[in-house]
Design an enzyme around this catalytic site. Sequence first.
Site, PDB file in Angstrom:
ATOM      1  N   ASP A   1       0.813  -1.204   0.000  1.00 43.32           N
ATOM      2  CA  ASP A   1       0.000   0.000   0.000  1.00 43.32           C
ATOM      3  C   ASP A   1       0.855   1.267   0.000  1.00 43.32           C
ATOM      4  O   ASP A   1       1.932   1.307   0.593  1.00 43.32           O
ATOM      5  CB  ASP A   1      -0.893  -0.010   1.248  1.00 43.32           C
ATOM      6  CG  ASP A   1      -2.081   0.909   1.116  1.00 43.32           C
ATOM      7  OD1 ASP A   1      -2.736   0.881   0.062  1.00 43.32           O
ATOM      8  OD2 ASP A   1      -2.372   1.637   2.080  1.00 43.32           O
TER       9      ASP A   1
ATOM     10  N   GLU B   1      -4.636   6.293  -6.899  1.00 45.48           N
ATOM     11  CA  GLU B   1      -5.345   7.285  -6.084  1.00 45.48           C
ATOM     12  C   GLU B   1      -5.494   8.571  -6.876  1.00 45.48           C
ATOM     13  O   GLU B   1      -4.527   9.066  -7.466  1.00 45.48           O
ATOM     14  CB  GLU B   1      -4.601   7.570  -4.783  1.00 45.48           C
ATOM     15  CG  GLU B   1      -5.334   8.562  -3.870  1.00 45.48           C
ATOM     16  CD  GLU B   1      -4.682   8.722  -2.510  1.00 45.48           C
ATOM     17  OE1 GLU B   1      -4.651   9.863  -2.002  1.00 45.48           O
ATOM     18  OE2 GLU B   1      -4.206   7.718  -1.941  1.00 45.48           O
TER      19      GLU B   1
ATOM     20  N   HIS C   1      -5.905   9.787   6.930  1.00 47.25           N
ATOM     21  CA  HIS C   1      -5.159   8.749   7.647  1.00 47.25           C
ATOM     22  C   HIS C   1      -5.009   9.101   9.126  1.00 47.25           C
ATOM     23  O   HIS C   1      -4.944  10.266   9.501  1.00 47.25           O
ATOM     24  CB  HIS C   1      -3.759   8.590   7.034  1.00 47.25           C
ATOM     25  CG  HIS C   1      -3.786   8.120   5.613  1.00 47.25           C
ATOM     26  ND1 HIS C   1      -4.110   6.831   5.275  1.00 47.25           N
ATOM     27  CD2 HIS C   1      -3.527   8.773   4.449  1.00 47.25           C
ATOM     28  CE1 HIS C   1      -4.039   6.709   3.955  1.00 47.25           C
ATOM     29  NE2 HIS C   1      -3.696   7.867   3.441  1.00 47.25           N
TER      30      HIS C   1
ATOM     31  N   GLY D   1      -7.907   5.564   5.416  1.00 50.58           N
ATOM     32  CA  GLY D   1      -8.219   6.262   6.657  1.00 50.58           C
ATOM     33  C   GLY D   1      -9.490   5.754   7.297  1.00 50.58           C
ATOM     34  O   GLY D   1     -10.299   6.533   7.805  1.00 50.58           O
TER      35      GLY D   1
ATOM     36  N   THR E   1      -4.680   1.878  12.161  1.00 48.42           N
ATOM     37  CA  THR E   1      -4.607   2.512  13.478  1.00 48.42           C
ATOM     38  C   THR E   1      -5.404   1.735  14.524  1.00 48.42           C
ATOM     39  O   THR E   1      -4.940   1.537  15.660  1.00 48.42           O
ATOM     40  CB  THR E   1      -5.102   3.964  13.405  1.00 48.42           C
ATOM     41  OG1 THR E   1      -4.305   4.681  12.458  1.00 48.42           O
ATOM     42  CG2 THR E   1      -5.007   4.647  14.752  1.00 48.42           C
TER      43      THR E   1
END
Length: 281
Positions: A81, A133, A179, A208, A232
């Site tokens: 990624d 992206e 993110h 994110g 996260t």
Amino acid sequence: MLVNMNDILLPAKEQGYGVGFFNAVNVEMARAVIETAEELNAPVMIGTAEVLLPAMELERVAEYLIPMAKKAKVPVCVHYDHGLTPERCHEAMELGFTSIMYDCSMDDYETNVRKLAEMTAKCHARNITVEGELGHVGDNAGAGRLERPSDYYTDPDRAVDFVKRTGVDSLAVAVGNAHGDYAFPPKLDFERIRTISEKTNLPLVLHGGSGLSESDFREAVKRGICKVNIFTDIDKAGKAGVERGIAAGVKTMMGLIPYEIDAMKDVVREKITLFGSVGKA
């Protein structure tokens, strides 16, 4: 079984569910993701990102992820990624990653198209899928923070041209997501997601994802998001698990591992269930 991104995301798009992509910078994270996917009979994507390589180098990640994916009872795509350099993307290809995101989103539009088209041609020649992206997903903190995120939102009409000219297999979109940890509840542009999905007819990717609400996830998947990136949340869960083990009196690192894995499994289970991919393997 080890597969590429199309093997997982094309059925997701057709049937209207989402698939989790989880970064795994150690074996414990990889176990939490793959074992939970097997328990839920769910397809899953797993990998790392260029920004995470200081924690675990790409070659080391490949050494545990590729064999684990091959042995898995469910489809597993090993994805690199946010590759920022062609050299690192090529290294991931050589190491056996089955999917690449080459992130040129901060380049001007024509440069993004040119560089991504070149990478896509090389990857497709080896049956490796590619994520691009358009727009730019910034960070909630740090060097990638955007002062006016809406200036970087994905334009639906430009997305059509982008997809046609690059040949990418999935498209990461900027629609109010970022993110890292959200300081305030984000406001996703669901109508923009729907429009891009309809115009491009491509699986869309939401970066994110950690910190978004359950209703945000459900609506995003409903509108066309097929891949949701999570790091996260499982990273913080692993730390919390270790802390619980220490509080319980565990004295060794080996003794803490089950606490770490179980805590991360809870998050992975929650996300896979929320995205709707349980039983889709």
